[in-house]
Write an enzyme that holds these catalytic residues in place. Structure first.
Site, PDB file in Angstrom:
ATOM      1  N   LYS A 154      44.976  41.493  25.767  1.00 37.29           N
ATOM      2  CA  LYS A 154      44.082  43.178  26.405  1.00 37.29           C
ATOM      3  C   LYS A 154      44.573  43.383  28.227  1.00 37.29           C
ATOM      4  O   LYS A 154      43.392  42.472  28.689  1.00 37.29           O
ATOM      5  CB  LYS A 154      42.229  42.501  26.197  1.00 37.29           C
ATOM      6  CG  LYS A 154      41.880  44.256  26.187  1.00 37.29           C
ATOM      7  CD  LYS A 154      40.405  43.745  26.629  1.00 37.29           C
ATOM      8  CE  LYS A 154      40.016  43.912  28.049  1.00 37.29           C
ATOM      9  NZ  LYS A 154      40.106  45.210  28.790  1.00 37.29           N
ATOM     10  N   CYS A 204      44.966  39.410  44.650  1.00 41.72           N
ATOM     11  CA  CYS A 204      43.766  38.011  44.874  1.00 41.72           C
ATOM     12  C   CYS A 204      44.055  37.135  45.402  1.00 41.72           C
ATOM     13  O   CYS A 204      43.066  36.978  45.934  1.00 41.72           O
ATOM     14  CB  CYS A 204      44.002  37.424  43.309  1.00 41.72           C
ATOM     15  SG  CYS A 204      45.633  36.783  42.937  1.00 41.72           S
ATOM     16  N   GLY A 242      34.418  36.498  35.065  1.00 43.20           N
ATOM     17  CA  GLY A 242      34.666  35.546  35.310  1.00 43.20           C
ATOM     18  C   GLY A 242      33.479  34.812  34.238  1.00 43.20           C
ATOM     19  O   GLY A 242      33.613  33.462  33.623  1.00 43.20           O
ATOM     20  N   GLU A 270      41.129  32.771  36.260  1.00 41.15           N
ATOM     21  CA  GLU A 270      41.655  33.031  37.344  1.00 41.15           C
ATOM     22  C   GLU A 270      41.168  34.213  38.297  1.00 41.15           C
ATOM     23  O   GLU A 270      41.356  35.165  37.475  1.00 41.15           O
ATOM     24  CB  GLU A 270      43.793  33.420  36.787  1.00 41.15           C
ATOM     25  CG  GLU A 270      44.325  32.690  37.056  1.00 41.15           C
ATOM     26  CD  GLU A 270      44.505  31.584  37.648  1.00 41.15           C
ATOM     27  OE1 GLU A 270      44.530  31.907  39.085  1.00 41.15           O
ATOM     28  OE2 GLU A 270      45.000  30.220  37.918  1.00 41.15           O
ATOM     29  N   GLU A 289      34.833  39.940  48.759  1.00 42.36           N
ATOM     30  CA  GLU A 289      36.293  40.104  48.892  1.00 42.36           C
ATOM     31  C   GLU A 289      36.842  41.217  49.002  1.00 42.36           C
ATOM     32  O   GLU A 289      36.292  42.314  47.332  1.00 42.36           O
ATOM     33  CB  GLU A 289      36.926  39.023  47.215  1.00 42.36           C
ATOM     34  CG  GLU A 289      38.379  40.097  47.015  1.00 42.36           C
ATOM     35  CD  GLU A 289      38.479  39.591  45.237  1.00 42.36           C
ATOM     36  OE1 GLU A 289      38.323  40.065  44.299  1.00 42.36           O
ATOM     37  OE2 GLU A 289      39.642  39.227  45.453  1.00 42.36           O
TER      38      GLU A 289
HETATM   39  P1  NAD Z   1      37.057  42.756  36.163  1.00 44.98           P
HETATM   40  O1  NAD Z   1      36.543  41.210  36.820  1.00 44.98           O
HETATM   41  O2  NAD Z   1      36.414  43.726  36.439  1.00 44.98           O
HETATM   42  O3  NAD Z   1      38.236  42.698  35.086  1.00 44.98           O
HETATM   43  C1  NAD Z   1      39.354  42.542  34.418  1.00 44.98           C
HETATM   44  C2  NAD Z   1      39.443  42.521  32.741  1.00 44.98           C
HETATM   45  O4  NAD Z   1      38.622  41.478  32.193  1.00 44.98           O
HETATM   46  C3  NAD Z   1      39.857  43.867  32.104  1.00 44.98           C
HETATM   47  O5  NAD Z   1      40.574  43.322  31.620  1.00 44.98           O
HETATM   48  C4  NAD Z   1      38.452  44.433  31.842  1.00 44.98           C
HETATM   49  O6  NAD Z   1      38.238  44.865  30.835  1.00 44.98           O
HETATM   50  C5  NAD Z   1      37.981  42.689  31.395  1.00 44.98           C
HETATM   51  N1  NAD Z   1      36.570  42.641  31.995  1.00 44.98           N
HETATM   52  C6  NAD Z   1      35.418  43.070  31.873  1.00 44.98           C
HETATM   53  N2  NAD Z   1      34.457  41.972  32.006  1.00 44.98           N
HETATM   54  C7  NAD Z   1      34.634  40.974  31.002  1.00 44.98           C
HETATM   55  C8  NAD Z   1      33.452  40.496  30.264  1.00 44.98           C
HETATM   56  N3  NAD Z   1      31.921  40.275  30.940  1.00 44.98           N
HETATM   57  N4  NAD Z   1      34.345  39.528  29.002  1.00 44.98           N
HETATM   58  C9  NAD Z   1      35.637  40.023  29.268  1.00 44.98           C
HETATM   59  N5  NAD Z   1      36.269  40.597  29.675  1.00 44.98           N
HETATM   60  C10 NAD Z   1      35.719  41.761  30.825  1.00 44.98           C
HETATM   61  O7  NAD Z   1      38.306  42.837  37.468  1.00 44.98           O
HETATM   62  P2  NAD Z   1      39.334  43.342  38.058  1.00 44.98           P
HETATM   63  O8  NAD Z   1      38.345  44.480  39.311  1.00 44.98           O
HETATM   64  O9  NAD Z   1      40.491  44.134  37.090  1.00 44.98           O
HETATM   65  O10 NAD Z   1      40.192  42.853  38.828  1.00 44.98           O
HETATM   66  C11 NAD Z   1      39.805  42.684  40.545  1.00 44.98           C
HETATM   67  C12 NAD Z   1      39.546  41.591  40.089  1.00 44.98           C
HETATM   68  O11 NAD Z   1      40.492  40.062  39.882  1.00 44.98           O
HETATM   69  C13 NAD Z   1      39.851  40.271  41.855  1.00 44.98           C
HETATM   70  O12 NAD Z   1      38.990  39.965  41.903  1.00 44.98           O
HETATM   71  C14 NAD Z   1      41.388  39.526  41.480  1.00 44.98           C
HETATM   72  O13 NAD Z   1      40.857  38.918  42.961  1.00 44.98           O
HETATM   73  C15 NAD Z   1      41.248  39.289  40.155  1.00 44.98           C
HETATM   74  N6  NAD Z   1      42.442  38.668  40.521  1.00 44.98           N
HETATM   75  C16 NAD Z   1      42.214  37.129  40.274  1.00 44.98           C
HETATM   76  C17 NAD Z   1      44.259  36.449  40.073  1.00 44.98           C
HETATM   77  C18 NAD Z   1      44.584  35.286  40.036  1.00 44.98           C
HETATM   78  O14 NAD Z   1      45.197  35.015  39.518  1.00 44.98           O
HETATM   79  N7  NAD Z   1      42.985  34.743  41.009  1.00 44.98           N
HETATM   80  C19 NAD Z   1      44.613  37.595  40.092  1.00 44.98           C
HETATM   81  C20 NAD Z   1      44.623  39.128  39.663  1.00 44.98           C
HETATM   82  C21 NAD Z   1      43.396  39.819  40.643  1.00 44.98           C
END
Ligand code: NAD
Length: 481
Positions: free
Chosen positions: A179, A286, A235, A252, A383
């Protein structure tokens, strides 16, 4: 800052979900916005609970067959899939730029990296380990796949961040429900379309949908593992939900990477590297550098050199060939970064470059370099995930290390010096998953990557990342009864 308008471009956007080997629609749809224009340019199906159940059923049915294929056979299919990604690179790159915003050249790089790292992962052998073998008994440690992996990805690098966990899960014999973020569903649906040609029905399922769909996946009893990439906040919710069925998780999450610049560097020489590692994808990475700690001896000249880089950088639509920095990917994130910028201005920090946001329909923020900022400000503590970076002064290396480590994040960090050994000694004391010396932001299939502290749990890539999709099993044989 002059912002290039977005050129008009013809692009195919009629993608479907992939459920049990079949292209599928859904009663609901998602609007997809081009962040360079702020306009909806496509719609796609948005999966609900029914589509999720069908995808999980398909994956569960396919699992015994896929589990029993050999590593070689699975590697072969994954490599062919990677080749197809490369063949579709131009279409995929345009689609990625349209929905994500990054410059086309960086979109192409993302696709190449995805294919290369997938290929590399399939060359890592997973072998049983003999722990003991003597006249009395033989004890072997084996590894078997978990079942169905739910993979949930964010919007900043949707292809690359899908490819790593997807390959890891598939190569180790698991089936997948993938997803993407609701902000960037199209490239992932196209990945599904390509995957359909390479994998048997049910092995790969792709569902676009909102955060709710992610939550339903984490609660679903038919899913055994969640490979999640996203924010720390989500997360934690994933981990809490996964606990109900004791799903395995790889998390991650976000970062607040520090770069520590020692007193013996040539500021002009390293400024372009620091700038790129901070601002690539407009800071929406990230492991981008999010705080720069510079020794007082090089502070002023480094600040000037970084400000110069920021003023030179071309900001605009990613479809323009000379664009280096595209827009912020979505309005919510744009407004968050604007809030951090306003807060930074209120603290009285010095804005050395950028800071003035143009009035356009696209979500553009110029690269902004900030000096003399309070350590407790939002820009330093949070962040930012956008094109605004603070440069902080230090006198004593121990103090720099303490400040770099004074965060709940622990993704990665770096130390910069003309003496790599001296820098490596300091880098070894960063509380992070990856500490680089004289570079920042490098991953490969063979090197584990992931976060310490609240930046995550587990690792992706390498044997370690692959084993996160496997369960260990000890087989202990008594040779005489
Ligand atoms: P987000 O956490 O809002 O969403 C990520 C994904 O999770 C989306 O597909 C979203 O629909 C889904 N999601 C949201 N809430 C959820 C829940 N409660 N249960 C299950 N799924 C859920 O993050 P974002 O805004 O899309 O991405 C940016 C963040 O991702 C930043 O904090 C960035 O640092 C992090 N990131 C980390 C890495 C890494 O490898 N460590 C890589 C890229 C991005």
């Amino acid at each position: 800052m002059a912002v290039h308008p977005a050129p008009v471009t013809e692009i195919r956007t009629d993608f479907s979900l992939l459920i049990d080997g079949t292209a599928a629609s859904a009663p609901s749809t998602l609007d997809v916005i081009n962040p360079a224009t702020g306009q909806v340019f496509a719609r796609c199906p948005a999966a609900g609970r029914d589509e999720l159940d069908r995808a999980v059923d398909g994956a569960r049915r396919a699992f015994p067959m896929w589990r029993d294929t050999s590593y070689d056979e699975r590697a072969h299919r994954i490599r062919d899939f990677g080749q197809s990604l490369k063949q579709h690179s131009e279409d995929l790159a345009r689609l990625l730029t349209m929905e994500q915003g990054k410059p086309l050249s960086q979109a192409r790089d993302e696709i190449t990296r995805a294919a290369t790292q997938s290929d590399g992962l399939t060359r890592i052998p997973i072998l049983p380990q003999v722990i003991e073998d003597n006249e009395q008994r033989r004890i072997e440690l084996q590894w078997f796949p978990l079942g169905v992996a739910g993979i949930i990805t964010p919007w900043n690098a949707p292809i690359n961040l899908a490819a790593g966990p997807l390959t890891s899960a598939l190569y180790t014999g698991n089936c997948v429900v993938l997803k993407p973020s609701p902000y960037t569903p199209l490239c992932t649906l196209k990945l599904g379309e390509i995957a359909r040609e390479h994998f048997p029905p049910g092995v790969v399922n792709v569902l676009a949908g909102g955060d709710d769909l992610g939550r339903w996946m984490t609660e679903h009893p038919g899913i055994d593992k969640i490979g999640f990439t996203g924010s720390v906040e989500a997360g934690k919710q994933v981990m809490a939900a996964a606990a109900k069925t004791l799903k395995r998780v790889t998390l991650e999450l976000g970062g607040n990477d520090a770069a520590i610049v020692l007193d013996d560097v040539d500021p002009k020489a390293i400024a372009p590297k620091l700038f790129f590692a901070s601002f690539v994808n407009s800071g929406q990475v990230c492991m981008a550098i999010k705080r720069i700690y510079a020794h007082e001896r090089v502070y002023d000249s480094l600040c000037s050199a970084l400000a110069e880089e920021a003023r030179k950088a071309k900001v605009g639509s990613g479809l323009e060939p000379d664009t280096q920095l595209g827009p912020i990917q979505n309005r919510e994130q744009y407004e968050r970064v604007l809030g951090i910028l306003e807060d930074t201005k209120r603290t009285g920090a010095r804005i050395l470059a950028g800071g003035d946001v143009p009035q356009t329909d696209g979500y553009f923020i110029p690269p902004t370099i900030v000096a003399d900022i309070d350590e407790h400000s939002r820009l330093v503590r949070e962040e930012q995930f956008g094109p605004i970076v603070p440069v902080l002064k230090f006198t004593d290396e121990e103090d720099a290390l303490r400040r770099a480590n004074d965060t709940r994040y622990g993704l990665s960090g770096s130390v910069w010096s003309s003496n790599p050994e001296r820098a490596a000694a300091l880098a070894s004391r960063l509380e992070v998953g990856t500490a680089w010396v004289n570079h920042h932001r490098a991953t490969s299939a063979t090197v584990p990557f992931g976060g310490a502290k609240e930046s995550g749990i587990g690792r992706v890539y390498s044997e370690m990342g692959l084993k996160a999709y496997l369960e260990p099993r000890v087989v202990s044989v008594l040779k005489s009864s």
